[in-house]
Design a protein around this motif. Structure first.
Motif, PDB file in Angstrom:
ATOM      1  N   ASP A 286       0.867  -1.178   0.000  1.00 49.37           N
ATOM      2  CA  ASP A 286       0.000   0.000   0.000  1.00 49.37           C
ATOM      3  C   ASP A 286       0.900   1.224   0.000  1.00 49.37           C
ATOM      4  N   GLU A 287       0.899   1.972  -1.092  1.00 46.45           N
ATOM      5  CA  GLU A 287       1.808   3.103  -1.218  1.00 46.45           C
ATOM      6  C   GLU A 287       1.462   4.222  -0.252  1.00 46.45           C
ATOM      7  N   ASP A 288       0.160   4.378   0.087  1.00 48.39           N
ATOM      8  CA  ASP A 288      -0.238   5.451   0.998  1.00 48.39           C
ATOM      9  C   ASP A 288       0.157   5.153   2.435  1.00 48.39           C
ATOM     10  N   ASN A 289       0.043   3.899   2.831  1.00 51.78           N
ATOM     11  CA  ASN A 289       0.377   3.494   4.198  1.00 51.78           C
ATOM     12  C   ASN A 289       1.271   2.269   4.132  1.00 51.78           C
ATOM     13  N   PRO A 290       2.582   2.458   3.950  1.00 49.69           N
ATOM     14  CA  PRO A 290       3.476   1.310   3.796  1.00 49.69           C
ATOM     15  C   PRO A 290       3.426   0.393   4.996  1.00 49.69           C
ATOM     16  N   VAL A 291       3.694  -0.894   4.745  1.00 46.95           N
ATOM     17  CA  VAL A 291       3.579  -1.896   5.791  1.00 46.95           C
ATOM     18  C   VAL A 291       4.520  -1.628   6.953  1.00 46.95           C
ATOM     19  N   ALA A 292       5.604  -0.904   6.720  1.00 47.11           N
ATOM     20  CA  ALA A 292       6.571  -0.633   7.783  1.00 47.11           C
ATOM     21  C   ALA A 292       5.952   0.161   8.926  1.00 47.11           C
ATOM     22  N   LYS A 293       4.826   0.855   8.667  1.00 49.19           N
ATOM     23  CA  LYS A 293       4.182   1.626   9.722  1.00 49.19           C
ATOM     24  C   LYS A 293       3.428   0.743  10.704  1.00 49.19           C
TER      25      LYS A 293
ATOM     26  N   ASN B  86     -17.102 -13.450   4.696  1.00 51.79           N
ATOM     27  CA  ASN B  86     -16.056 -13.888   3.769  1.00 51.79           C
ATOM     28  C   ASN B  86     -15.314 -12.731   3.102  1.00 51.79           C
ATOM     29  N   GLU B  87     -15.360 -11.551   3.720  1.00 55.80           N
ATOM     30  CA  GLU B  87     -14.603 -10.392   3.244  1.00 55.80           C
ATOM     31  C   GLU B  87     -13.580 -10.015   4.311  1.00 55.80           C
ATOM     32  N   LEU B  88     -12.372  -9.657   3.864  1.00 56.36           N
ATOM     33  CA  LEU B  88     -11.262  -9.360   4.771  1.00 56.36           C
ATOM     34  C   LEU B  88     -11.172  -7.863   5.028  1.00 56.36           C
ATOM     35  N   TYR B  89     -11.098  -7.506   6.330  1.00 58.70           N
ATOM     36  CA  TYR B  89     -10.970  -6.119   6.743  1.00 58.70           C
ATOM     37  C   TYR B  89      -9.673  -5.945   7.527  1.00 58.70           C
ATOM     38  N   CYS B  90      -9.090  -4.766   7.415  1.00 59.09           N
ATOM     39  CA  CYS B  90      -7.846  -4.444   8.115  1.00 59.09           C
ATOM     40  C   CYS B  90      -7.987  -3.097   8.798  1.00 59.09           C
ATOM     41  N   LEU B  91      -7.541  -3.026  10.044  1.00 62.18           N
ATOM     42  CA  LEU B  91      -7.495  -1.763  10.777  1.00 62.18           C
ATOM     43  C   LEU B  91      -6.072  -1.236  10.702  1.00 62.18           C
TER      44      LEU B  91
ATOM     45  N   GLU C 136     -20.306   3.426   1.754  1.00 60.85           N
ATOM     46  CA  GLU C 136     -18.936   3.923   1.677  1.00 60.85           C
ATOM     47  C   GLU C 136     -18.288   4.024   3.061  1.00 60.85           C
ATOM     48  N   GLU C 137     -19.087   4.405   4.073  1.00 67.08           N
ATOM     49  CA  GLU C 137     -18.546   4.558   5.427  1.00 67.08           C
ATOM     50  C   GLU C 137     -19.443   3.804   6.402  1.00 67.08           C
ATOM     51  N   LEU C 138     -18.834   3.118   7.345  1.00 66.20           N
ATOM     52  CA  LEU C 138     -19.590   2.245   8.228  1.00 66.20           C
ATOM     53  C   LEU C 138     -20.195   3.013   9.400  1.00 66.20           C
ATOM     54  N   ARG C 139     -21.318   2.482   9.916  1.00 62.89           N
ATOM     55  CA  ARG C 139     -21.968   3.066  11.090  1.00 62.89           C
ATOM     56  C   ARG C 139     -21.626   2.220  12.301  1.00 62.89           C
ATOM     57  N   TRP C 140     -20.934   2.794  13.263  1.00 65.13           N
ATOM     58  CA  TRP C 140     -20.490   2.065  14.452  1.00 65.13           C
ATOM     59  C   TRP C 140     -21.476   2.270  15.588  1.00 65.13           C
TER      60      TRP C 140
ATOM     61  N   ASN D 266     -10.264  -9.330  -6.242  1.00 68.88           N
ATOM     62  CA  ASN D 266     -10.031  -9.384  -7.690  1.00 68.88           C
ATOM     63  C   ASN D 266      -8.837  -8.545  -8.130  1.00 68.88           C
ATOM     64  N   THR D 267      -8.556  -7.467  -7.391  1.00 70.13           N
ATOM     65  CA  THR D 267      -7.466  -6.564  -7.791  1.00 70.13           C
ATOM     66  C   THR D 267      -6.294  -6.579  -6.823  1.00 70.13           C
ATOM     67  N   ASN D 268      -6.400  -7.346  -5.729  1.00 70.77           N
ATOM     68  CA  ASN D 268      -5.342  -7.404  -4.722  1.00 70.77           C
ATOM     69  C   ASN D 268      -5.018  -6.009  -4.185  1.00 70.77           C
ATOM     70  N   THR D 269      -6.079  -5.223  -3.942  1.00 66.40           N
ATOM     71  CA  THR D 269      -5.919  -3.864  -3.420  1.00 66.40           C
ATOM     72  C   THR D 269      -6.862  -3.679  -2.232  1.00 66.40           C
ATOM     73  N   TRP D 270      -6.744  -2.510  -1.570  1.00 68.08           N
ATOM     74  CA  TRP D 270      -7.550  -2.205  -0.395  1.00 68.08           C
ATOM     75  C   TRP D 270      -8.380  -0.950  -0.634  1.00 68.08           C
ATOM     76  N   LYS D 271      -9.619  -0.981  -0.167  1.00 67.05           N
ATOM     77  CA  LYS D 271     -10.528   0.163  -0.273  1.00 67.05           C
ATOM     78  C   LYS D 271     -10.748   0.762   1.109  1.00 67.05           C
ATOM     79  N   LYS D 272     -10.632   2.078   1.211  1.00 70.58           N
ATOM     80  CA  LYS D 272     -10.791   2.772   2.487  1.00 70.58           C
ATOM     81  C   LYS D 272     -12.271   2.916   2.839  1.00 70.58           C
ATOM     82  N   LEU D 273     -12.570   2.706   4.133  1.00 71.74           N
ATOM     83  CA  LEU D 273     -13.945   2.780   4.618  1.00 71.74           C
ATOM     84  C   LEU D 273     -14.117   3.797   5.746  1.00 71.74           C
ATOM     85  N   GLY D 274     -13.125   4.618   5.981  1.00 65.12           N
ATOM     86  CA  GLY D 274     -13.227   5.616   7.033  1.00 65.12           C
ATOM     87  C   GLY D 274     -12.562   5.173   8.322  1.00 65.12           C
ATOM     88  N   GLU D 275     -12.517   6.066   9.297  1.00 62.05           N
ATOM     89  CA  GLU D 275     -11.852   5.791  10.562  1.00 62.05           C
ATOM     90  C   GLU D 275     -12.742   4.982  11.502  1.00 62.05           C
ATOM     91  N   VAL D 276     -12.104   4.186  12.362  1.00 62.54           N
ATOM     92  CA  VAL D 276     -12.809   3.481  13.427  1.00 62.54           C
ATOM     93  C   VAL D 276     -12.888   4.401  14.644  1.00 62.54           C
TER      94      VAL D 276
END
Length: 302
Positions: A177-184, A196-201, A276-280, A214-224
């Protein structure tokens, strides 16, 4: 779940309507009591792995049916800082560090725990040695993602274990992820699978992302609504809870001066593909029961 400031486990029901304190884990080893521990669930067994001064890496298990703790069985390759996941009644672990007389050894071995036989079974080795990695089950496969290799280099690849074929598949650039490299990512990746969908915080930005297969990419869903960045991802629980995401930690509202609670905060949401953005939703009633820094948290389906 187990939090800092205490040495006991608390069990909550699915809706967080009630909770109870589990019997005290009977280990009297000061190294185990005060040291880091890791946990996973397999059926109605809670597996807690830690290190004792005399025996090295050990496993304790809590059996829900009897409400009792038992020691063992130890893993075939005793380890720490490993990936783990639950599938049905089985628990899976892979990678991590083996502490021996000659120092720390990064592992690529994997094994499966069967609560019926109370035993571990060896699985084929992964392609990569890795520590500080994370595990999950998706598409009926055991995924091990991220971490560091034996040279302490960050890994952006993942691997998937196919139970039917008994083989591992290497998956390049799952965390690229160029915006947030894994080193962070200081803690192991915070992952959860819902429907069956993978989410990452993302721990550096407190941002939630969904993996697009399908694209091996990540889509942003807003802050937790919790501050995962306060301790670089440590002390936060990010789990799947049925068809919801569960996150527990220090509330962003409190950190911004909009609350007066010093304890943990619990939030859930039901991810929807069209939104687009989740309701917590904040779970009330347990904010002051535990310290907000969680040492261990597991979801048991039993």
């Amino acid at each position: 779940m187990s939090a800092s400031g205490g040495n006991c486990w608390w069990a909550f029901d699915r809706l967080f309507k009630c909770c109870r304190q589990l019997p005290e884990l009977p280990s009297r080893d000061v190294c185990f009591i005060g040291g880091d521990k890791e946990s996973l669930c397999a059926g109605s067994h809670l597996i807690v792995s830690g290190r004792e001064f005399t025996e090295g890496n050990v496993v304790w298990r809590f059996e829900l049916e009897t409400s009792r703790w038992f020691k063992g069985p130890s893993m075939m390759d005793p380890r720490c800082l490993f990936a783990s996941a639950t599938c049905g009644t089985f628990g899976f672990v892979a990678g991590g560090i083996e502490m021996g007389l000659l120092g720390a050894k990064v592992l690529n071995s994997a094994e499966k725990y069967n609560p019926e036989t109370k035993s571990w079974e060896s699985l084929p080795c992964m392609h990569k040695k890795r520590k500080l990695c994370s595990g999950c089950f998706m598409d009926d496969k055991f995924y091990v993602i991220g971490g560091k290799d034996e040279k302490d280099m960050e890994l952006t690849c993942g691997e998937a274990y196919n139970k039917d074929k008994n083989t591992w598949q290497l998956l390049p650039d799952m965390l690229k992820d160029e915006d947030n490299p894994v080193a962070k990512r200081q803690s192991p990746p915070l992952l959860a699978v819902v429907n069956n969908e993978l989410y990452c915080l993302e721990t550096s930005s407190n941002e939630l992302k969904v993996y697009l297969k399908n694209t091996n990419t990540w889509k942003k869903l807003g802050e937790v609504p919790v501050r995962a960045d306060l301790h670089k991802g440590w002390g936060v629980a990010f789990k799947s809870l049925g068809n919801e995401l569960l996150v527990i930690g220090y509330s962003s509202a409190i950190a911004n001066g909009n609350g007066n609670c010093n304890g943990m905060t619990i939030y859930t949401c039901r991810p929807e593909a069209e939104r687009e953005e989740l309701r917590w939703r904040c779970i009330e009633g347990y904010k002051d029961r535990l310290n907000f820094f969680l040492l261990n948290c597991c979801v048991m389906v039993a």
